[in-house]
Design a protein around this motif. Structure first.
Motif, mmCIF file in Angstrom:
data_model
loop_
_atom_site.group_PDB
_atom_site.id
_atom_site.type_symbol
_atom_site.label_atom_id
_atom_site.label_comp_id
_atom_site.label_asym_id
_atom_site.label_seq_id
_atom_site.Cartn_x
_atom_site.Cartn_y
_atom_site.Cartn_z
ATOM 1 N N GLU A 116 10.939 -3.846 -9.360
ATOM 2 C CA GLU A 116 10.005 -3.506 -8.306
ATOM 3 C C GLU A 116 10.740 -3.291 -6.991
ATOM 4 N N ASN A 117 10.154 -2.470 -6.123
ATOM 5 C CA ASN A 117 10.734 -2.228 -4.802
ATOM 6 C C ASN A 117 10.329 -3.337 -3.835
ATOM 7 N N LYS A 118 10.739 -4.553 -4.156
ATOM 8 C CA LYS A 118 10.443 -5.708 -3.301
ATOM 9 C C LYS A 118 11.725 -6.509 -3.106
ATOM 10 N N VAL A 119 12.023 -6.825 -1.850
ATOM 11 C CA VAL A 119 13.219 -7.609 -1.556
ATOM 12 C C VAL A 119 12.993 -9.053 -1.974
ATOM 13 N N SER A 120 13.843 -9.543 -2.857
ATOM 14 C CA SER A 120 13.789 -10.931 -3.309
ATOM 15 C C SER A 120 15.168 -11.318 -3.819
ATOM 16 N N PHE A 121 15.368 -12.607 -4.055
ATOM 17 C CA PHE A 121 16.652 -13.062 -4.590
ATOM 18 C C PHE A 121 16.956 -12.365 -5.905
ATOM 19 N N GLN A 122 15.943 -12.258 -6.760
ATOM 20 C CA GLN A 122 16.152 -11.675 -8.089
ATOM 21 C C GLN A 122 16.521 -10.192 -7.998
ATOM 22 N N SER A 123 15.860 -9.456 -7.079
ATOM 23 C CA SER A 123 16.139 -8.027 -6.971
ATOM 24 C C SER A 123 17.491 -7.758 -6.312
ATOM 25 N N GLY A 179 10.812 -0.581 0.621
ATOM 26 C CA GLY A 179 9.713 -1.120 -0.169
ATOM 27 C C GLY A 179 8.835 -0.069 -0.807
ATOM 28 N N LYS A 180 9.373 1.133 -1.004
ATOM 29 C CA LYS A 180 8.582 2.210 -1.615
ATOM 30 C C LYS A 180 9.525 3.268 -2.169
ATOM 31 N N ALA A 181 8.975 4.201 -2.929
ATOM 32 C CA ALA A 181 9.737 5.358 -3.393
ATOM 33 C C ALA A 181 9.842 6.329 -2.230
ATOM 34 N N SER A 182 11.054 6.545 -1.742
ATOM 35 C CA SER A 182 11.250 7.246 -0.467
ATOM 36 C C SER A 182 11.654 8.705 -0.627
ATOM 37 N N PHE A 183 11.916 9.156 -1.841
ATOM 38 C CA PHE A 183 12.499 10.479 -2.033
ATOM 39 C C PHE A 183 11.565 11.390 -2.824
ATOM 40 N N SER A 209 12.416 -15.492 -14.091
ATOM 41 C CA SER A 209 11.876 -15.939 -12.808
ATOM 42 C C SER A 209 10.421 -15.526 -12.607
ATOM 43 N N GLY A 210 9.857 -14.852 -13.596
ATOM 44 C CA GLY A 210 8.469 -14.424 -13.491
ATOM 45 C C GLY A 210 8.307 -12.980 -13.061
ATOM 46 N N LYS A 211 9.412 -12.302 -12.734
ATOM 47 C CA LYS A 211 9.353 -10.888 -12.365
ATOM 48 C C LYS A 211 9.198 -10.036 -13.623
ATOM 49 N N SER A 212 8.807 -8.810 -13.417
ATOM 50 C CA SER A 212 8.689 -7.891 -14.551
ATOM 51 C C SER A 212 9.135 -6.503 -14.122
ATOM 52 N N TYR A 213 9.615 -5.743 -15.079
ATOM 53 C CA TYR A 213 10.001 -4.361 -14.805
ATOM 54 C C TYR A 213 8.750 -3.490 -14.813
ATOM 55 N N VAL A 214 8.745 -2.493 -13.950
ATOM 56 C CA VAL A 214 7.586 -1.611 -13.816
ATOM 57 C C VAL A 214 8.024 -0.167 -14.031
ATOM 58 N N PHE A 215 7.104 0.650 -14.508
ATOM 59 C CA PHE A 215 7.408 2.059 -14.729
ATOM 60 C C PHE A 215 7.491 2.784 -13.395
ATOM 61 N N HIS A 216 8.590 3.499 -13.201
ATOM 62 C CA HIS A 216 8.793 4.301 -11.994
ATOM 63 C C HIS A 216 8.585 5.766 -12.367
ATOM 64 N N ASP A 271 0.829 -1.207 0.000
ATOM 65 C CA ASP A 271 0.000 0.000 0.000
ATOM 66 C C ASP A 271 0.862 1.254 0.000
ATOM 67 N N MET A 272 1.934 1.256 0.811
ATOM 68 C CA MET A 272 2.829 2.418 0.859
ATOM 69 C C MET A 272 3.518 2.623 -0.486
ATOM 70 N N ASN A 273 3.970 1.533 -1.116
ATOM 71 C CA ASN A 273 4.620 1.641 -2.419
ATOM 72 C C ASN A 273 3.652 2.176 -3.463
ATOM 73 N N TYR A 274 2.402 1.674 -3.423
ATOM 74 C CA TYR A 274 1.401 2.123 -4.396
ATOM 75 C C TYR A 274 1.125 3.610 -4.222
ATOM 76 N N ARG A 275 0.952 4.048 -2.950
ATOM 77 C CA ARG A 275 0.663 5.459 -2.694
ATOM 78 C C ARG A 275 1.831 6.352 -3.128
ATOM 79 N N SER A 276 3.057 5.909 -2.834
ATOM 80 C CA SER A 276 4.215 6.722 -3.222
ATOM 81 C C SER A 276 4.338 6.822 -4.738
ATOM 82 N N GLN A 277 4.047 5.721 -5.425
ATOM 83 C CA GLN A 277 4.106 5.733 -6.894
ATOM 84 C C GLN A 277 3.026 6.650 -7.469
ATOM 85 N N MET A 278 1.835 6.592 -6.919
ATOM 86 C CA MET A 278 0.739 7.427 -7.416
ATOM 87 C C MET A 278 1.021 8.906 -7.152
ATOM 88 N N ASP A 279 1.621 9.215 -5.995
ATOM 89 C CA ASP A 279 1.973 10.614 -5.713
ATOM 90 C C ASP A 279 2.981 11.131 -6.735
#
Length: 366
Positions: free
Chosen positions: A185-192, A313-317, A169-176, A10-18
């Motif tokens: 994506e701003n998610k901690v995983s092996f791939q990221s 896990g979100k856009a912080s800046f 691995s099934g991940k995808s790039y997203v527009f920032h 939810d925080m990541n979604y809100r930061s992206q929308m802002d």
């Protein structure tokens, strides 16, 4: 745990929308300024690095082993604005992502791949300088033209593996909307986290190799100063353009120092090799080291921002920070041609020749 993950989403979604709202609602003046500077940086990278490649291939004495790495870096610095720049230019102008999902995956793939190519090539440059200065008896055997070309190709293949693993691995790039391009994506995983392995290992190689290179150069300078001050003259006149690592040096009968300099001389003698490095090698080493410094100045803030965003896990800046982020990533593709021109007389002369050709052509057309 699920509630925490859901809250992060939810925080990541809100930061992206802002950020998206800020991007879309920019004043016309801000849009014009951002567009101008971004296009200026992209064009500078394309023109400058094209000139570097042209100069190397048109100047026989510049077709050296180190310049194979220079050409590889120039190609990656051309491809970054060429393959990834048009999409971001459209975003900067329109204030939104106007392209398909496939275009987003294409841009994200090449952003990561070309960044890895640059850093891994610089690690190869550092290794090249290490063997040229520190372990020069092995230099000519390791860095033949054929082997160097194979190394460069392997770097490009290895760089492709990181974004390929991410996508497979099934991940995808997203527009920032802050960075104005597609990214992980701003998610901690092996791939990221894998991208940080591709960054960390080359950085470790660069730090180790250049530490030993400049340590060796510094020790040589100390030994040379000591010999000069002790009025020790070799049996034959030295070559002013070379630095012998196996010089037959006899220690003075009396040592009035603390013993550190004679130890350096003995160390050089013990580890001496039949080859030598020249003042030109030292100059090339310093030039290539400056390209790494320029790259790290631009990319260190980028890596810090990415690491913080990934951890939170979100856009912080604020959006302005991400605009600088975008410009820094592309400015790193523009600085090498200037470094070569300042540090290398052959490049500087060739640049002037290109400018004279342009002037003569324009005069003839008028």
């Amino acid at each position: 745990m699920n509630n925490y993950s859901g809250g992060q989403m939810d925080m990541n979604y809100r930061s992206q929308m802002d950020l998206l709202q800020q991007l879309f609602s920019r004043p016309v003046g801000i849009t014009a300024v951002e567009t101008f500077f971004y296009i200026l940086v992209v064009c500078t990278a394309l023109v400058g690095n094209t000139a570097v490649i042209w100069v190397v291939f048109q100047t026989p004495k510049l077709r050296t082993i180190p310049n194979m790495f220079v050409v590889s870096l120039a190609i990656s610095d051309i491809l970054l604005p060429l393959l990834c720049g048009p999409q971001s230019i459209g975003v900067v102008i329109r204030g939104m992502w106007p392209y398909t999902t496939a275009s987003c995956q294409f841009q994200g793939f090449f952003v990561i791949m070309l960044a890895c190519v640059s850093l891994q090539t610089m690690a190869l440059v550092a290794a090249n300088r290490y063997f040229c200065i520190v372990r020069n008896s092995n230099y000519k055997q390791l860095f033949t033209p054929k082997r160097t070309k194979i190394m460069v190709v392997l770097v490009w293949i290895l760089a492709c593996s990181e974004p390929a693993i991410y996508l497979m691995s099934g991940k995808s790039y997203v527009f920032h909307p802050g960075k104005m391009f597609c990214f992980q994506e701003n998610k901690v995983s092996f791939q990221s986290l894998l991208v940080y392995v591709y960054v960390g290992l080359p950085l470790g190689i660069i730090i180790f190799c250049y530490f030993r290179v400049f340590q060796t150069i510094r020790e040589h300078n100390k030994a040379t100063e000591y010999l000069h001050s002790s009025s020790l003259s070799p049996t034959s006149p030295p070559n002013p353009n070379s630095v012998e690592t196996n010089a037959n040096v006899q220690s003075p009968k009396k040592d009035t120092t603390n013993g550190s300099i004679p130890n350096i001389i003995r160390s050089i003698s013990i580890h001496s090799k039949p080859d030598k490095f020249t003042k030109k090698d030292i100059r090339v080493t310093k030039t290539l080291f400056l390209t790494i410094v320029g790259f790290l100045i631009c990319w260190s803030p980028i890596m810090i921002i990415d690491f913080i965003d990934l951890g939170k896990g979100k856009a912080s800046f604020p959006r302005e920070v991400y605009v600088i982020y975008l410009l820094l990533g592309n400015i790193s593709s523009t600085i090498n041609p200037f470094i070569y021109g300042v540090m290398n007389p052959s490049f500087r002369t060739a640049y002037k020749r290109i400018l004279r050709m342009d002037v003569e052509t324009s005069v003839e057309t008028t």
